[in-house]
Design a protein around this motif. Structure first.
Motif, short mmCIF file in Angstrom:
data_model
loop_
_atom_site.label_atom_id
_atom_site.label_comp_id
_atom_site.label_asym_id
_atom_site.label_seq_id
_atom_site.Cartn_x
_atom_site.Cartn_y
_atom_site.Cartn_z
N GLY A 1 45.92 43.37 31.57
CA GLY A 1 46.15 42.07 31.94
C GLY A 1 47.76 42.50 32.79
O GLY A 1 48.07 41.60 33.55
N PHE A 2 48.44 43.41 32.53
CA PHE A 2 49.62 43.73 33.19
C PHE A 2 49.32 44.49 34.62
O PHE A 2 50.41 44.64 35.46
CB PHE A 2 50.58 44.67 32.36
N VAL A 3 47.94 44.75 34.89
CA VAL A 3 47.72 45.57 36.26
C VAL A 3 47.54 44.07 37.01
O VAL A 3 46.71 43.23 36.90
CB VAL A 3 46.42 46.18 36.10
N PRO A 4 48.37 44.05 38.16
CA PRO A 4 48.51 42.92 39.05
C PRO A 4 47.02 42.62 39.58
O PRO A 4 46.92 41.21 39.52
CB PRO A 4 49.41 43.37 40.12
N TRP A 5 46.18 43.67 40.30
CA TRP A 5 45.08 43.08 40.87
C TRP A 5 44.14 42.74 39.88
O TRP A 5 43.23 42.04 40.10
CB TRP A 5 44.50 44.36 41.86
N LEU A 6 44.22 43.03 38.63
CA LEU A 6 43.30 42.52 37.51
C LEU A 6 43.50 41.29 36.88
O LEU A 6 42.59 40.76 36.40
CB LEU A 6 43.44 43.87 36.33
N ARG A 7 44.73 40.89 37.08
CA ARG A 7 45.06 39.50 36.79
C ARG A 7 44.21 38.39 37.25
O ARG A 7 44.10 37.15 36.83
CB ARG A 7 46.53 39.09 37.10
N GLU A 8 43.59 38.45 38.66
CA GLU A 8 43.07 37.62 39.36
C GLU A 8 41.21 37.71 38.88
O GLU A 8 40.40 36.73 39.35
CB GLU A 8 42.76 37.67 40.75
N ALA B 1 37.16 45.45 44.90
CA ALA B 1 37.67 45.21 43.99
C ALA B 1 36.79 44.89 42.80
O ALA B 1 36.96 45.57 41.51
CB ALA B 1 38.19 43.76 44.14
N GLY B 2 35.64 44.61 43.17
CA GLY B 2 34.40 44.80 41.89
C GLY B 2 34.19 45.85 41.51
O GLY B 2 33.99 46.20 40.15
N LEU B 3 34.02 46.73 42.30
CA LEU B 3 33.47 48.32 41.97
C LEU B 3 34.75 48.74 41.10
O LEU B 3 34.61 49.55 40.24
CB LEU B 3 33.54 48.99 43.15
N GLU B 4 35.98 48.54 41.51
CA GLU B 4 37.03 48.97 40.73
C GLU B 4 37.28 48.50 39.61
O GLU B 4 37.52 49.12 38.66
CB GLU B 4 38.49 48.82 41.64
#
Length: 531
Positions: free
Chosen positions: A40-47, A2-5
């Motif tokens: 912020g609308f991207v689900p996995w970026l919300r975290e 996730a960090g790399l993405e």
């Protein structure tokens, strides 16, 4: 993974915003903040969350140090009184005004003051939005104000948070002591760090290692911040003081290759850090929306608009009131020479952007008070702060260019004159020292005379610029010479690349030759820009 993405998405966002900024003629921070909101609308970026300590202890020292190193100390001395007023009194007045507005929206006085302290200081990095629109003096005033007002805001913030959680009490001696410790300790830590940095860099200089020299430079802001934090003083002020001192002594230190490496590293680092922070502001604004209910969100949106308007109005009123007060008190001729037009002051009022410091302070608000209960209105504080930062960036970033054009601010004639003076003086010094230096080095007279001819031609070109005689044959020959040399460099580079492609030279050879050609091209391109 996730960090790399996240790194890839962030890099693509900065790249797209940079391209659009050039095409739309809009300041990059405006688009970067908007990109953060969209991401912020991207689900996995919300975290995705960045700890506030990373902002305050890692990003902020680097950003503030480079801003202070590249700020004119002479200009700060000239307008010191105004800078001190906006960096201290204006911050306190702004925090109070915002607290009153927030309290009117139903926020208790403690959290209201926390919000006021968070949004009170202008941001040195966000001021870069105005750097290409305003004259040098206006930009220097904005940057200097932003560099010192964080210390005042941090004192107000710590008091407000302490009172709210039940760990602090208010009294005049207590507040005075905190201010004295914050400013006095910060200045002392900055001076001590600059002295240590100067000694360290002077010892490294004989080694000729550019990497060690730049490592020593990177350590300076973190060391200054650490020393100040150890005595509970202003780490921000310590970094700024150390940077201002190093800006005066650094030209006597280091080698040319080290300075070139320093400039390249810090320029790229500042671009990336600033871009990341503005995207993060948008992300945090998006995240804060999800933490509020429907009714609270409506009130918070109204509070964002009200607080943003309050910041602009209070700043404008203070700048005009302070100017007229100074005029009444100080009628010396030199004070009249420093006066700024009403149009310039109005533009400065619109250029009070907020940024990373405000966001870091809002995110640093504790979740609970000493009794174990939740910190009152924490989500609202974070949302309003992030919303104000984004709103001011977007609105002021779009309005400021038009306001600056209508204000018809004077060009930086002094800047151009001083640049020409510096170049001419340097050329004259080189020419006058040529004979003695050549004799000391045992240089062949023919070589010395050839160099003398180049120096004389360069000096004549500078003097022709000073006379504004752009059609002189000398300038035309200089221009043709530069264009020819640049064209020949392109042929050289193509020839060496062809040798590499034909496997007649190694890639490492190409890299070394290309570095030499690039250095020569940059030198010629800068000579082209001078004319």
């Amino acid at each position: 993974m996730a960090g790399l993405e996240f790194v890839v998405v962030l890099g693509v966002a900065l790249l797209v915003c940079g391209v659009l900024a050039h095409r739309l003629k809009v300041a990059p921070p405006v688009l970067q903040s908007a990109a953060g909101v969209l991401l912020g609308f991207v689900p996995w970026l919300r975290e995705t969350e960045l700890p506030p300590d990373v902002l305050l202890l890692v990003f902020l020292p680097l950003l503030l140090y480079w801003e202070s190193v590249t700020t004119s100390l002479r200009a700060i001395r000239r307008d010191l009184r105004g800078i001190v007023l906006t960096g201290t009194v204006l911050v306190a007045v702004t925090a109070w005004a915002v607290a009153v507005v927030a309290h009117a929206f139903g926020m208790p006085w403690g959290p209201a003051w926390v919000l006021g302290a968070a949004v009170a200081p202008t941001d040195a990095t966000a001021v870069g939005v105005a750097s290409r629109l305003l004259p040098r003096r206006n930009v220097t005033l904005l940057r200097a104000e932003s560099l010192i007002n964080d210390g005042t805001a941090l004192v107000v913030y710590s008091l407000a948070v302490g009172v709210t959680v039940g760990a602090e009490h208010l009294s005049v001696p207590h507040v005075g002591g905190l201010l004295l410790l914050s400013y006095g300790g910060g200045i002392a830590a900055g001076v001590a760090t600059a002295w240590l940095g100067f000694r360290l860099r002077r010892r490294i200089l004989p080694l000729g290692d550019t990497f060690l020299s730049n490592l020593a430079i990177i350590l300076i802001p973190f060391t200054a911040y650490l020393l100040a934090e150890l005595v509970e003083a202003s780490g921000v002020l310590a970094v700024v003081v150390s940077g201002l001192i190093m800006s005066q002594v650094a030209p006597h230190l280091g080698r040319a290759d080290a300075r070139i490496q320093t400039e390249a590293f810090w320029s790229l680092a500042m671009y990336l850090l600033n871009g990341f922070l503005f995207v993060l502001v948008g992300l945090e604004a998006q995240a804060a929306v999800r933490d509020l209910s429907g009714t609270d969100l409506t009130d918070a949106l109204l509070a964002v608009a009200a607080v943003a308007l309050t910041l602009v109005v209070v700043r404008g009123a203070f700048l005009f009131l302070a100017a007229y007060t100074i005029r009444l008190v100080d009628r010396r001729p030199q004070q009249r020479e420093r006066r700024m037009s009403h149009r310039a002051r109005l533009v400065s009022a619109l250029a009070g952007f907020r940024g990373a410091v405000s966001l870091a302070l809002a995110l640093s608000v504790p979740y609970t008070v000493d009794s174990g209960g939740p910190f009152p209105d924490r989500d609202t504080i974070v949302f309003v702060t992030a919303g104000v930062v984004v709103l001011l960036l977007v609105v002021q970033g779009l309005v400021l260019p038009g306001a600056a054009r209508r204000a018809r601010l004077p060009r930086d004639a002094d800047d151009e004159r001083e640049m020409l003076l510096a170049r001419t003086t340097a050329a004259e010094a080189a020419l006058s020292a040529l004979s003695d230096t050549a004799a000391e080095l045992g240089t062949d007279p023919e070589i010395a005379e050839g160099l003398r001819g180049e120096c004389e031609t360069h000096l004549e070109t500078l003097r022709a610029h000073d006379a504004r005689e752009e059609t002189q044959p000398l300038l035309s020959r200089r221009r043709q010479d530069t264009d020819l040399r640049l064209a020949l460099l392109r042929h050289k580079r193509a020839a060496v690349i062809r040798l590499r492609d034909e496997h007649r030279v190694d890639d490492t050879v190409l890299l070394r030759i290309q570095q030499q050609l690039d250095s020569e091209e940059v030198r010629l391109a800068r000579r082209e820009a001078v004319r």
